[in-house]
Design an enzyme around this catalytic site. Structure first.
Site, PDB file in Angstrom:
ATOM      1  N   GLY A  62       0.825  -1.216   0.000  1.00 53.19           N
ATOM      2  CA  GLY A  62       0.000   0.000   0.000  1.00 53.19           C
ATOM      3  C   GLY A  62       0.853   1.257   0.000  1.00 53.19           C
ATOM      4  O   GLY A  62       0.577   2.221  -0.729  1.00 53.19           O
ATOM      5  N   GLU A  98      -6.728  -0.430   1.796  1.00 56.66           N
ATOM      6  CA  GLU A  98      -7.147  -1.194   2.984  1.00 56.66           C
ATOM      7  C   GLU A  98      -5.974  -2.100   3.319  1.00 56.66           C
ATOM      8  O   GLU A  98      -5.670  -3.013   2.553  1.00 56.66           O
ATOM      9  CB  GLU A  98      -8.397  -2.040   2.692  1.00 56.66           C
ATOM     10  CG  GLU A  98      -9.520  -1.348   1.942  1.00 56.66           C
ATOM     11  CD  GLU A  98     -10.041  -0.109   2.635  1.00 56.66           C
ATOM     12  OE1 GLU A  98      -9.911  -0.025   3.868  1.00 56.66           O
ATOM     13  OE2 GLU A  98     -10.557   0.786   1.947  1.00 56.66           O
TER      14      GLU A  98
HETATM   15  P1  NAD Z   1      -0.098  -8.107  -0.907  1.00 53.05           P
HETATM   16  O1  NAD Z   1       0.168  -6.699  -0.533  1.00 53.05           O
HETATM   17  O2  NAD Z   1       1.076  -9.009  -1.047  1.00 53.05           O
HETATM   18  O3  NAD Z   1      -0.868  -8.195  -2.306  1.00 53.05           O
HETATM   19  C1  NAD Z   1      -2.121  -7.592  -2.521  1.00 53.05           C
HETATM   20  C2  NAD Z   1      -2.317  -7.328  -4.003  1.00 53.05           C
HETATM   21  O4  NAD Z   1      -1.402  -6.323  -4.445  1.00 53.05           O
HETATM   22  C3  NAD Z   1      -2.062  -8.541  -4.885  1.00 53.05           C
HETATM   23  O5  NAD Z   1      -3.020  -8.548  -5.914  1.00 53.05           O
HETATM   24  C4  NAD Z   1      -0.667  -8.295  -5.434  1.00 53.05           C
HETATM   25  O6  NAD Z   1      -0.417  -8.911  -6.675  1.00 53.05           O
HETATM   26  C5  NAD Z   1      -0.664  -6.796  -5.580  1.00 53.05           C
HETATM   27  N1  NAD Z   1       0.672  -6.181  -5.512  1.00 53.05           N
HETATM   28  C6  NAD Z   1       1.764  -6.647  -4.872  1.00 53.05           C
HETATM   29  N2  NAD Z   1       2.780  -5.770  -4.995  1.00 53.05           N
HETATM   30  C7  NAD Z   1       2.321  -4.735  -5.731  1.00 53.05           C
HETATM   31  C8  NAD Z   1       2.888  -3.504  -6.171  1.00 53.05           C
HETATM   32  N3  NAD Z   1       4.153  -3.175  -5.881  1.00 53.05           N
HETATM   33  N4  NAD Z   1       2.120  -2.653  -6.882  1.00 53.05           N
HETATM   34  C9  NAD Z   1       0.828  -2.960  -7.147  1.00 53.05           C
HETATM   35  N5  NAD Z   1       0.243  -4.120  -6.774  1.00 53.05           N
HETATM   36  C10 NAD Z   1       0.980  -4.994  -6.066  1.00 53.05           C
HETATM   37  O7  NAD Z   1      -1.132  -8.674   0.170  1.00 53.05           O
HETATM   38  P2  NAD Z   1      -1.562 -10.188   0.445  1.00 53.05           P
HETATM   39  O8  NAD Z   1      -0.416 -10.907   1.072  1.00 53.05           O
HETATM   40  O9  NAD Z   1      -2.219 -10.771  -0.746  1.00 53.05           O
HETATM   41  O10 NAD Z   1      -2.710  -9.981   1.533  1.00 53.05           O
HETATM   42  C11 NAD Z   1      -2.489  -9.998   2.919  1.00 53.05           C
HETATM   43  C12 NAD Z   1      -2.445  -8.586   3.438  1.00 53.05           C
HETATM   44  O11 NAD Z   1      -3.671  -7.933   3.164  1.00 53.05           O
HETATM   45  C13 NAD Z   1      -2.291  -8.515   4.954  1.00 53.05           C
HETATM   46  O12 NAD Z   1      -1.396  -7.495   5.255  1.00 53.05           O
HETATM   47  C14 NAD Z   1      -3.693  -8.162   5.432  1.00 53.05           C
HETATM   48  O13 NAD Z   1      -3.734  -7.521   6.675  1.00 53.05           O
HETATM   49  C15 NAD Z   1      -4.175  -7.280   4.329  1.00 53.05           C
HETATM   50  N6  NAD Z   1      -5.630  -7.227   4.298  1.00 53.05           N
HETATM   51  C16 NAD Z   1      -6.255  -6.064   4.618  1.00 53.05           C
HETATM   52  C17 NAD Z   1      -7.658  -6.010   4.665  1.00 53.05           C
HETATM   53  C18 NAD Z   1      -8.406  -4.760   5.026  1.00 53.05           C
HETATM   54  O14 NAD Z   1      -9.588  -4.685   4.738  1.00 53.05           O
HETATM   55  N7  NAD Z   1      -7.795  -3.785   5.654  1.00 53.05           N
HETATM   56  C19 NAD Z   1      -8.390  -7.153   4.350  1.00 53.05           C
HETATM   57  C20 NAD Z   1      -7.699  -8.320   4.011  1.00 53.05           C
HETATM   58  C21 NAD Z   1      -6.322  -8.349   3.970  1.00 53.05           C
END
Ligand code: NAD
Length: 490
Positions: free
Chosen positions: A233, A251
């Site tokens: 994020g 999020e």
């Molecule tokens: P992640 O950040 O690894 O990936 C999320 C998405 O982002 C994936 O589709 C991924 O391909 C993409 N992505 C990865 N790097 C990117 C970049 N540099 N630029 C653009 N897109 C990119 O997250 P994850 O491991 O899939 O999910 C788990 C995380 O999500 C945990 O930290 C969890 O707390 C969080 N989460 C938050 C909520 C909320 O509502 N606040 C809900 C569920 C999960």
């Protein structure tokens, strides 16, 4: 979030971009519970996906709202029809127990009616009549083309929590599921398409971080709706720092506290704590990571929590009897969590219940509990797995200070305590979800869902997703021009 506690702390803190992702010719999805391959496919072409969505958007935005509502209700029906195969796919692909995958699918269905209500309530059309100025109208317009970047842990429910409100508001959506859950994403997308929403208006775009970055940086994208880790994020936020014209809704994760205070009902309290910490193998953004417990309750409370955690069945999604939790998503997550647990142990933590990986070839982990009260510095990171840290405190002020000792601010619960204690807790704890005698997990659809600090960027999803899916337009309106300049004319 992968990596050890220290690596994660660095990733979420340092002012740097994530390592450049490498391109992958194919995305392959493996079942965490067995290691078997279940899906493979090629990543999308980002430019092509964006131009296709841009072409489709105007016609979709011009549809009457009633049509879009009808199509989304049909989508809910399609999901209903496909409920069991979709749940089975989710359970296989991310390893959660079947009962939990079924609950996720129910959530997708329920989300549609909630989003329709939320759209009407939060972005309704208003007219403010005034005799002199004619009518003042407030209406909402869609942004254009939005990309939804999904996480792996709720591969259907969380993307649809963005997609449904975004489509309802008249945006075209490009949906990039997590590279760890492409098959579930694909199955979800098919339900939209079978409902009559075209594959250009809701476009499935498979890919990993590289494609994610490509969409974020693309000129033709009007906004990014992201659910995932804080480090990703932050990287998205940085990439768009000079683009205030783009909508960014983030999020992210949490390092969520659950505070245990005076209560005669320790068995119920233990159930809430175990539910909060270990549901979904701790892979929920709202999972409790830190149990802050009053010193005088410590021995009895920890004994209850440990006894219940000892009874938790860890197993594969379709096992009989049903497991409470499945494996974590993959071997690298299991390795990272194991290293993090060892880091806590070797830096002053005292194990109450060890993290055990029965079979090194698969990512099943037992629930783990570790007392970190004596640690000089506790890493403020999200350990995305079944590890609960325990911190012992003497008074309620200290409990609140401990709860707030984090840069995140997603969910917090007080278990026990008086109404006065809860008032103090509510007023002083910084989080987007603050509960009393409820788990930190399982937020209501009818409420906003978001956090402060590193948990989000003040654009909560859930019921408030309607707010970021459309922008308000204020219009002064008269049937005929009527004006005269009263001063300053020759
Ligand atoms: P992640 O950040 O690894 O990936 C999320 C998405 O982002 C994936 O589709 C991924 O391909 C993409 N992505 C990865 N790097 C990117 C970049 N540099 N630029 C653009 N897109 C990119 O997250 P994850 O491991 O899939 O999910 C788990 C995380 O999500 C945990 O930290 C969890 O707390 C969080 N989460 C938050 C909520 C909320 O509502 N606040 C809900 C569920 C999960």
């Amino acid at each position: 979030m992968g990596g050890t506690a220290t690596e994660q702390a660095r990733a979420a803190t340092e002012d740097r971009d994530l390592a450049e992702p490498v391109s992958t010719p194919e995305i392959v999805s493996y079942e965490p519970a067995t290691g078997a391959e279940i899906w493979r496919g090629r990543p999308c072409d980002v430019d092509e996906a964006v131009s296709r969505a841009r072409r489709a958007w105007p016609a979709w935005a011009a549809q009457p709202l009633a049509t879009r509502i009808e199509l989304l209700r049909r989508f809910a029906n399609e999901v209903r029809q496909d409920a069991e195969p979709l749940a089975v796919m989710i359970a296989r692909e991310v390893g959660k127990p079947l009962w939990e995958a079924r609950a996720e699918v129910d959530g997708v269905i329920a989300k549609v009616e909630t989003s329709i209500r939320a759209y009407a309530e939060r972005t309704s059309q208003r007219k403010l009549d005034s005799a002199l100025q004619g009518t003042m109208a407030v209406r909402h317009k869609p942004h254009g083309v939005l990309v939804v970047l999904g996480p792996f842990n709720f591969p259907a429910h969380l993307p649809s929590a963005h997609i449904v409100p975004a489509l309802l508001a008249g945006n075209a959506v490009i949906f990039k599921p997590s590279e760890k859950a492409p098959a579930s994403g694909e199955r979800l997308a098919r339900c939209f398409h079978r409902a009559g929403i075209s594959a250009s208006v809701l476009q499935l775009a498979l890919g990993g971080p590289l494609e994610g970055q490509g969409f974020v940086a693309h000129e033709g994208i009007d906004g990014v709706l992201f659910t995932g880790s804080a480090s990703t994020g932050i990287s998205i936020n940085r990439r768009l720092a000079a683009r205030p014209d783009k909508l960014v809704a983030l999020e992210m994760g949490g390092n969520n506290p659950i505070v245990l205070w005076d209560t005669p009902k320790l068995t119920d309290a233990a159930a809430l704590i175990v539910q909060s910490a270990f549901a979904s193998a701790g892979q929920r953004c709202t999972a409790a990571r830190r149990l802050i417990v009053k010193g005088t309750l410590y021995d009895a409370a920890i004994a209850e929590v440990k006894a219940l955690a000892d009874r938790v069945i860890v197993g594969a999604p379709f096992d009989d009897p049903a497991p409470f939790m499945g494996p974590v998503i993959d071997a690298s997550a299991a390795d990272g969590l194991t290293e993090s647990f060892l880091y806590l142990l070797s830096n002053g933590g005292r194990a109450i219940k060890h993290l055990v990986r029965g079979d090194e070839s698969l990512p099943f982990l037992s629930p783990a509990i570790i007392d970190t009260t004596a640690m000089k510095e506790r890493p403020d990171v999200e350990l995305f797995g079944p590890i609960l840290q325990v911190i012992r405190v003497d008074d309620f002020d200290q409990a609140i200070a401990e709860a707030n000792r984090t840069r995140f601010g997603l969910a917090a619960s007080l278990v026990g305590g008086s109404p006065q204690d809860y008032n103090r807790f509510w007023a002083n704890v910084r989080a987007g979800i603050v509960n009393w005698n409820r788990a930190t997990t399982g937020p209501s659809h009818a409420a906003p869902m978001g956090g402060v600090g590193l948990s989000g960027n003040h654009r909560p999803s859930g019921y408030y997703a309607a707010d970021y899916c459309a922008y308000p337009v204020a219009s002064g309106e008269l049937e005929q021009p009527r004006a005269a300049i009263g001063v300053g004319l020759r």
